[in-house]
Design a protein around this motif. Structure first.
Motif, short mmCIF file in Angstrom:
data_model
loop_
_atom_site.label_atom_id
_atom_site.label_comp_id
_atom_site.label_asym_id
_atom_site.label_seq_id
_atom_site.Cartn_x
_atom_site.Cartn_y
_atom_site.Cartn_z
N SER A 140 0.94 -0.98 0.16
CA SER A 140 -0.43 0.39 -0.45
C SER A 140 1.17 1.26 0.23
N THR A 141 1.91 0.93 0.16
CA THR A 141 2.99 2.19 0.69
C THR A 141 4.13 2.39 -0.76
N ILE A 142 4.44 1.17 -1.30
CA ILE A 142 5.42 1.03 -1.66
C ILE A 142 6.21 1.72 -3.26
N PHE A 143 4.92 1.69 -3.71
CA PHE A 143 5.11 2.85 -5.28
C PHE A 143 5.56 4.39 -4.82
N SER A 144 5.67 5.04 -4.00
CA SER A 144 5.71 6.09 -3.23
C SER A 144 7.02 6.19 -2.99
N ILE A 145 8.31 5.47 -2.56
CA ILE A 145 9.16 5.38 -3.00
C ILE A 145 10.05 6.47 -4.00
N ALA A 146 11.09 7.40 -3.18
CA ALA A 146 11.52 8.17 -4.92
C ALA A 146 12.92 7.24 -4.95
N THR A 147 13.18 7.43 -6.12
CA THR A 147 13.97 6.24 -7.34
C THR A 147 15.59 7.17 -8.17
N GLU A 148 15.45 8.15 -7.76
CA GLU A 148 16.76 9.24 -7.82
C GLU A 148 17.51 8.78 -6.88
N GLU A 149 18.88 8.74 -6.63
CA GLU A 149 19.43 8.04 -5.89
C GLU A 149 20.98 9.52 -5.08
N THR A 150 19.54 10.90 -5.95
CA THR A 150 20.03 12.12 -4.93
C THR A 150 19.19 12.39 -3.79
N LYS A 151 18.62 11.64 -3.63
CA LYS A 151 17.70 11.57 -2.38
C LYS A 151 17.95 9.81 -1.38
N PRO A 152 18.49 9.87 -0.72
CA PRO A 152 19.08 8.62 -0.36
C PRO A 152 17.79 8.11 0.76
N ILE A 153 17.69 9.38 1.62
CA ILE A 153 16.60 9.45 2.71
C ILE A 153 15.12 9.15 2.08
N LEU A 154 14.86 9.77 1.22
CA LEU A 154 13.64 8.92 0.53
C LEU A 154 13.66 8.12 -0.71
N GLU A 162 4.42 3.26 17.65
CA GLU A 162 4.48 3.59 18.66
C GLU A 162 3.47 2.79 19.90
N ASN A 163 4.19 2.16 20.60
CA ASN A 163 3.58 1.23 21.32
C ASN A 163 2.70 -0.04 20.58
N ASN A 164 1.49 0.39 20.66
CA ASN A 164 1.01 -1.10 19.49
C ASN A 164 0.09 -0.70 18.23
N GLU A 165 1.32 0.45 18.08
CA GLU A 165 0.92 0.46 16.53
C GLU A 165 2.04 0.66 15.36
N VAL A 166 1.72 0.29 14.55
CA VAL A 166 3.22 0.22 13.83
C VAL A 166 2.39 1.18 11.99
N THR A 167 3.32 2.53 11.77
CA THR A 167 3.10 3.11 10.54
C THR A 167 4.30 2.51 9.28
N LEU A 168 3.66 2.55 8.09
CA LEU A 168 4.75 2.91 6.68
C LEU A 168 4.65 3.73 6.47
N VAL A 169 5.45 4.78 6.02
CA VAL A 169 5.84 5.98 5.46
C VAL A 169 6.81 5.78 4.14
N ALA A 170 6.01 5.97 2.80
CA ALA A 170 6.92 6.21 1.45
C ALA A 170 7.43 8.07 1.39
N VAL A 171 7.75 8.55 0.42
CA VAL A 171 7.49 9.85 0.08
C VAL A 171 8.89 9.69 -0.95
N ASP A 172 8.22 10.81 -2.25
CA ASP A 172 9.07 10.45 -3.14
C ASP A 172 9.33 12.03 -4.13
N GLY A 173 8.66 13.36 -2.70
CA GLY A 173 9.00 14.43 -3.20
C GLY A 173 7.76 14.78 -3.39
#
Length: 368
Positions: A140-154, A162-173
């Motif tokens: 549900s999130t993987i399509f939003s990762i950045a593909t440019e190596e100039t943004k390694p974090i993204l 947080e306690n018993n909840e997990v969130t996965l986040v992807a950002v590509d700008g």
């Protein structure tokens, strides 16, 4: 080394471990997978030094030892063997002999001692998760990762607990994808950035059985996912992730609810026109209780109208249709809500029934 095992068990392990082996590497040993016979178990190991996978199968071990075999040739031979028992032996010259019934093959290998050691991850403070839950979060999130190596974090996904909840986040700008899940134990607080490539491979290994759990362990540099018969170790990306929560605040002027399937089908059709001209956006007009989608390119024109439930002033905005399709294709619910502040600010796609997901998409400027 000498052992016998079931061919089907070996194929399953090979298919899992192969996901950690790179097709392009300057180090010949990394184009191999390691076979290691110990006790009553056979271990298959693969690594590209960024992602490492170790799988275990039952085997009758006559003589322990290890051998690295070509990760293309060895799997191709094993996959084509008939079902049944297979015997593999190795000699002092690192040659493997593979026997299955009246079939026999000999393969040149490399010394197992030359294979890289896997990263050490202490199994302390296990985080317990459902495999299918994480698998769905990645999808549900993987399509939003950045593909440019100039943004390694993204190029990684933020895994936030947080306690018993997990969130996965992807950002590509240009967009943000955030999906929530459940941790089976109270795991405290944690943030880690995992390479998107490794998360994608992990999603192919995780079970779709909703009852299957796994243990997850973190160090400063690595994360280990412990499944029934496999462990997957990924390096972590160093650095600070963007403050995605600030961008996902519910601050809007116009919103509408719409049947997800109806909107998806309409965008798919309209994108056939807009897709011809790569820079041409899809235009969306919110007028009263109607949503008007249109595209005008060198290929032709498309125009559709959908009934919606709208709140706030009318609005006209434009998007890259691919960004809309990526989101709509992974949402399971029948109805979605889209919110807008104005025609130049991002759209947020969410559910009114639960807060398990939120998506943000930046608009495109309409040509005058």
């Amino acid at each position: 080394m000498q052992f016998t095992c079931n061919t089907l068990d070996l194929i399953v392990a090979i298919n899992t471990v192969s996901k950690a082996i790179s097709n392009r590497t300057a180090n010949p040993i990394l184009s191999c997978m390691l076979l290691k016979a110990e006790g009553n178990d056979l271990y298959l190991i693969g690594t590209d030094l960024e992602l490492s996978i170790k799988s275990k199968i039952n085997a009758n071990i006559q003589q322990g030892g290890s051998l690295a075999l070509d990760a293309k040739l060895f799997p191709e031979i094993i996959r084509r063997l008939p079902e049944g028992l297979i015997e593999i032996t190795s000699d002092e010259n690192n040659y493997a002999t593979i026997k299955c019934g009246k079939l026999e093959y000999k393969l040149a290998g490399q010394a197992g001692a030359d294979y890289p050691e896997l990263p050490v991850v202490e199994k302390n403070n296990a985080i317990v998760m459902f495999q299918d839950d994480l698998r769905n979060m990645i999808k549900s999130t993987i399509f939003s990762i950045a593909t440019e190596e100039t943004k390694p974090i993204l190029m990684g996904e933020l895994l936030e607990i947080e306690n018993n909840e997990v969130t996965l986040v992807a950002v590509d700008g240009y967009r943000i994808s955030a999906k929530k899940g459940i941790v089976s134990n109270n795991a405290g607080s944690l943030q880690a950035i995992i390479p998107g490539k490794n998360m994608n491979e992990l999603s192919k290994i995780l079970s779709s059985d909703k009852e299957d759990k796994m243990n997850v362990y973190f160090t400063d540099r690595n994360v280990l996912f412990e499944l029934d018969n496999s462990i997957i170790i990924s390096r972590l990306i160093e650095g600070k992730f963007i403050n995605y929560k600030q961008n996902l605040k519910d601050d809007y002027e116009t919103s509408f609810k719409v049947d997800k399937a109806t909107l998806l089908n309409s965008v798919e059709r309209i994108s056939l026109i807009s897709g011809i001209d790569k820079k041409q956006p899809i235009k969306i007009e919110m007028s009263g209780s109607e949503l008007i989608l249109s595209s005008n390119t060198t290929a032709g024109q498309g125009h559709e109208e959908i009934e919606i439930s709208k709140e706030g002033p009318d609005l006209t905005i434009a998007f890259n249709p691919k960004f809309l399709l990526d989101v709509l294709r992974v949402i399971d619910e029948e109805e979605v809500t889209l919110t807008f502040k104005n025609s130049l600010t991002p759209c947020i796609i969410k559910s009114e029934k639960n807060d398990s997901y939120k998506y943000l998409i930046l608009p495109l400027r309409l040509n005058a």
